[in-house]
Design an enzyme around this catalytic site. Structure first.
Site, PDB file in Angstrom:
ATOM      1  N   HIS A  20      -2.907   7.300   2.584  1.00 43.33           N
ATOM      2  CA  HIS A  20      -3.374   6.022   2.053  1.00 43.33           C
ATOM      3  C   HIS A  20      -4.743   5.715   2.643  1.00 43.33           C
ATOM      4  CE1 HIS A  20      -3.953   1.844   1.298  1.00 43.33           C
ATOM      5  NE2 HIS A  20      -3.679   1.485   2.540  1.00 43.33           N
TER       6      HIS A  20
ATOM      7  N   ASN B 202     -10.385   0.231   0.349  1.00 50.61           N
ATOM      8  CA  ASN B 202      -8.923   0.276   0.334  1.00 50.61           C
ATOM      9  C   ASN B 202      -8.463  -0.338  -0.980  1.00 50.61           C
ATOM     10  OD1 ASN B 202      -6.173  -0.222   0.638  1.00 50.61           O
ATOM     11  ND2 ASN B 202      -6.330  -0.801   2.780  1.00 50.61           N
TER      12      ASN B 202
ATOM     13  N   CYS C 153       0.805  -1.227   0.000  1.00 49.14           N
ATOM     14  CA  CYS C 153       0.000   0.000   0.000  1.00 49.14           C
ATOM     15  C   CYS C 153       0.836   1.275   0.000  1.00 49.14           C
ATOM     16  CB  CYS C 153      -0.966   0.000   1.194  1.00 49.14           C
ATOM     17  SG  CYS C 153      -2.214  -1.304   1.079  1.00 49.14           S
TER      18      CYS C 153
END
Length: 353
Positions: free
Chosen positions: A262, A292, A120
């Protein structure tokens, strides 16, 4: 920023285009709740997510990356790039890398093209890589893409993770310029801690443990994350990295106009903003409607914020991310003036190549 010895402004990578793409299939919480023995309220309370997008069976990471890359190039008014960097945890194949295929489909055959794997945090790492290619003189224009199809690696029966992750791609175009220009990228902070590599993992599928169903369990062949531990590390690392970047730039939290972390989940975003002392209304979020999306989450949030005019020219923007590895990273930029773009979830009549 310092000047060169010749008196010219310092060379820098400058963001000059953005674009995002989400698959057509949108899945709301109720769809997942029926399968996972939960409900919309539980999902929203824990994650802040209302919906996410899933790639169709015939779609791969490269398909999403191509669409996001095409939009970013169009937004930049560019037809070429010297390099394509794709950040992904879900490449089309273990070998070869996905970036050369993306480059070829965009008509950029001959450009340097490679993948970056930092889970990520991948987009921030790829952004630093693209900036380095420009400042070192290797490239004059770089297409940086974050793209992931987590629906291929998350167990659909995993109640903890199946509600969190979605698929998507986001991209930016960098060009050579000067550090004093709007859009100039940097400074950066990057870090890792491999002692905790098993905290976020897909155990099988690599050289250590091939994905042989006869030798591996279902859990080993799917994405596994130790949520409570990840939460603590994510908050500490994202906030710490963000502070480091601000210190490098000689700035304080009060100088940040827009915070783009993020998009892990809404709880983590709120906690990091609180830890930094940033009002949450300065935080750009896309997680509510996209989930996500891994390496795609920051460029998707940038594309969405630009399309909705949340980001304004001159805004000082702070990016920060945390992912498996463990990895983390942050950077700063001043948002440039860019042409309007459609929202990442708006598909219109654009054909797939």
């Amino acid at each position: 920023m310092s000047a060169t010895s010749a008196g010219r402004p310092e060379r820098a990578a400058v963001l000059c285009g953005t674009g995002g793409w989400l698959p057509r299939r949108k899945a709301g919480n109720d769809e997942l709740a029926d399968r996972l023995d939960t409900d919309d309220a539980w999902i929203r309370t824990r994650t802040g997510i209302r919906s996410r997008h899933f790639a169709a069976p015939e779609e791969a990471t490269s398909d999403l990356a191509v669409e996001a890359g095409r939009r970013a190039l169009a937004n930049a008014g560019a037809e070429t790039a010297d390099a394509v960097v794709v950040a992904t945890t879900t490449p089309d194949r273990t070998c070869p890398a996905t970036a050369p295929l993306v480059a070829a489909r965009l008509g950029l055959t001959g450009a340097a093209a490679f993948d970056v794997g930092a889970v990520c945090t991948g987009f921030v790492y790829a952004l630093a890589t693209g900036a380095g290619l420009i400042t070192s003189g290797v490239a004059s224009r770089v297409l940086v893409i974050g793209a992931d199809v987590y629906s291929r690696i998350v167990d659909p029966e995993d109640r903890q993770n199946a509600v969190v992750f979605g698929d998507g791609a986001g991209a930016v175009v960098l060009r050579g310029g000067h550090a004093s220009e709007p859009g100039a990228i940097g400074p950066f902070d990057l870090g890792s801690d491999g002692a905790h590599e098993d905290m976020i993992t897909v155990a099988a599928g690599g050289s250590r443990l091939p994905a042989d169903p006869a030798r591996t369990s279902r859990a080993e062949r799917h994405f596994v994350m130790r949520g409570k531990e990840v939460y603590r590390h994510a908050v500490a690392r994202m906030a710490g990295s963000a502070r480091t970047v601000l210190d490098h730039a000689g700035l304080g939290v009060e100088d940040v106009d827009r915070f783009v972390p993020h998009q892990a989940n809404l709880r983590i975003l709120r906690t990091v903003a609180t830890d930094l002392g940033l009002p949450f209304d300065r935080c750009a979020t896309h997680v509510e409607t996209a989930g996500n999306t891994g390496a795609a989450s920051i460029p998707l949030a940038l594309a969405d914020s630009h399309a909705s005019r949340v980001l304004r020219p001159g805004d000082r923007v702070l990016l920060t991310a945390f992912g498996g590895g463990l990895t983390w990273g942050s950077c700063l930029l001043t948002w440039p003036s860019l042409p309007p773009t459609p929202e990442p979830s708006h598909h219109g009549e654009e054909p797939n190549p």
